[in-house]
Enzyme design. Sequence first.
Site, short mmCIF file in Angstrom:
data_model
loop_
_atom_site.label_atom_id
_atom_site.label_comp_id
_atom_site.label_asym_id
_atom_site.label_seq_id
_atom_site.Cartn_x
_atom_site.Cartn_y
_atom_site.Cartn_z
N SER B 18 0.86 -1.18 0.00
CA SER B 18 0.00 0.00 0.00
C SER B 18 0.90 1.23 0.00
O SER B 18 1.77 1.34 -0.87
CB SER B 18 -0.92 -0.06 1.22
OG SER B 18 -1.86 0.99 1.20
N HIS B 45 -2.73 -1.10 -3.19
CA HIS B 45 -3.90 -0.24 -2.94
C HIS B 45 -3.66 1.02 -3.75
O HIS B 45 -2.56 1.54 -3.79
CB HIS B 45 -3.98 0.15 -1.46
CG HIS B 45 -4.27 -1.00 -0.56
ND1 HIS B 45 -4.16 -0.91 0.79
CD2 HIS B 45 -4.67 -2.27 -0.83
CE1 HIS B 45 -4.50 -2.07 1.34
NE2 HIS B 45 -4.80 -2.92 0.38
N ASP B 138 -4.26 -4.82 6.07
CA ASP B 138 -4.70 -5.70 4.99
C ASP B 138 -3.52 -6.58 4.56
O ASP B 138 -2.40 -6.10 4.43
CB ASP B 138 -5.19 -4.86 3.79
CG ASP B 138 -5.74 -5.72 2.66
OD1 ASP B 138 -6.22 -6.84 2.94
OD2 ASP B 138 -5.69 -5.26 1.51
#
Lengths: 274, 194
Positions: B18, B45, B138
Site C-alpha cells: 500500500s 492499494h 490488509d
Amino acid sequence: MNPAEVEDIEVRLFLEAIHRRYGYDLRDYAPASIRRRVLLALAKSGHAHLGQLQHEVLTCPPFFAHLLEDLTVRVSEMFRDPSFYRAFRTQVVPVLRTYPLLKIWHTGCATGEEVYGTAIVLTEEGLYERAQIYATDLSPQALAQAKEGTYSSEVVKTFTENYQRGGGTGNFAAYYTEAYGGVAMNEALRRNVSFFQHNLVSDHAFGEMHVIFCRNVLIYFGNDLRERVLNTLSQSLCAGGFLCLGASERLGRLGESLAFSDFISEERIYRHEN
Amino acid sequence: MKTKREMADLGLVCIGGSQGGFEALEKLLPQLPADYPCAVVVLLHQYRHGAGNLPELLSTRTAMPVKAVHDRDPVIPGHLFVAPANYHLLLERHHAFALNTDAPVQYARPSIDVLFESAAHVYGPRTTGVLLSGASIDGASGLKQIKAVGGLVACQHPDTASGKVMPQAGIDTTTVDKVGSPQELGQWLKQLHP
C-alpha cells in the site's frame, strides 16, 4: 484429496441444495467469487461447517431469503468509472439524440445507484423525457431499496466526486434532499423508471433496447453462464444498440460471434450490428 | 511447450503493498530476471480513479512482460500481472483470474487478504506471498492463510518501509519465512526458482 478440494465439493453440494430446494441456480456462478460469498455467509451464520448451514437453508425459507441476498447482492456506486460516463456523454449521447424514443435497460441494477446516475445524465443531456428506463434485479429487497433511492451520507461524497469527474454539468446536490442522516434522490429522476424483478440466468430476453448497462454483473458468472446471458442481452438489443460493460471486462471472442463491434473499446462500450 | 500441469506446478507469487509499496517494488522487481518462470501478481492499494497507468510504470522497472488483469484472463507463467483498481482480484482453479466488486475488505478494494486467501485455496503449497510497505493491516490474515496451506511468506523489513504497519502486521500474525529489504526479497524470490 487436499482440504481445499474437499471444500470445493462442499460448496458445490451447497449450491446444488439451494437449486433443488428453491430453484435459484447459482451453480454456474464464477467459482472463486461464489465460494467467497458462501464462506462469508457461513461465518456470519455462526455454524461450524457448510453441512450445518445447508440444513438450516433447506429447512428454513426465511433464513434462505436473507442468505440469498448475501450470496447475490451486487455492490455499486453512482458514476463508478467516471471516464466511462464522460465517454457516454460525448460519444453515445449524440447517437441517442437521433432516436425519438429511448429504451434503456439496467440489468442487475441492485440498489439503483447506476440507474439514478443514468437518469441524471439523460436529464442533463435533455433526453430524459423521451427515455424509458427498465431497472431489473434478481433481488426484491435490492429493488425495494432502488425504488426508494436513499443512500448514506458517506457514499454521497463518493458519488459527488464521481459525478464531477464524469462530466456532470450541474450541481449534484440539486438531485437529492437530505433525509434521515442520508439523502433521498429526487422523485423526478425515477418518473420514467420501471423497477422489476428479472433473473438474467433463467428469464428471457426482452426487447428492442437502445442501451443495455450490464456493468460488473457478468464477472460473477462462470464462462458458460456468461455466454448464455450475453446471448440473451444481444437478443434484447435493437440494431445499433449499445452494450456497456465494466472497466475490467471484455467481450473477447464472444463479441464477434454475437455481432458486437467495439464502439469505445477502452470504456467497454460495444455496438450491436444485428 | 509446458503442459498445463507443469505450468500449474510452478506456482504463483503474490505481492501486496500500500503506502510506500510502489517504491519497494521499484527496488524488488529489478532483481527478477526476464525469464523468471513463475506468474507474479502485484496488488497495490491505489486511488479509485488514478493509477490506471500502474502497469506502464511497473514495466519500466522489470524485465518481465507486464499485463493489466482483465476479468477471466489466463494466468501465464513468466508474466507479471497487475491488479486493476476498484475490483477484488481472485484466482480460479483453471488458471484464470476472476474479479469482483464485493464490498471493500479492511477499507481496501482490491484487498490483499482477498487475493492471498484465494491464491492459497487454488495454489496451496505452491503459493508465495510477499507483504510490502503499507499503513493498513490488509494482507496479514491472507499471509497466515498462505502459510497454513504450506506456502512461503515474506515481509518487507519494517525499518526499510515508509508504511511499517502492514509488514509488521504480517510478521506479528504468522511465522514469516523471510524478512528483508525490497532488494533482499527480490533476491529471495529469484533463488526460489533458479
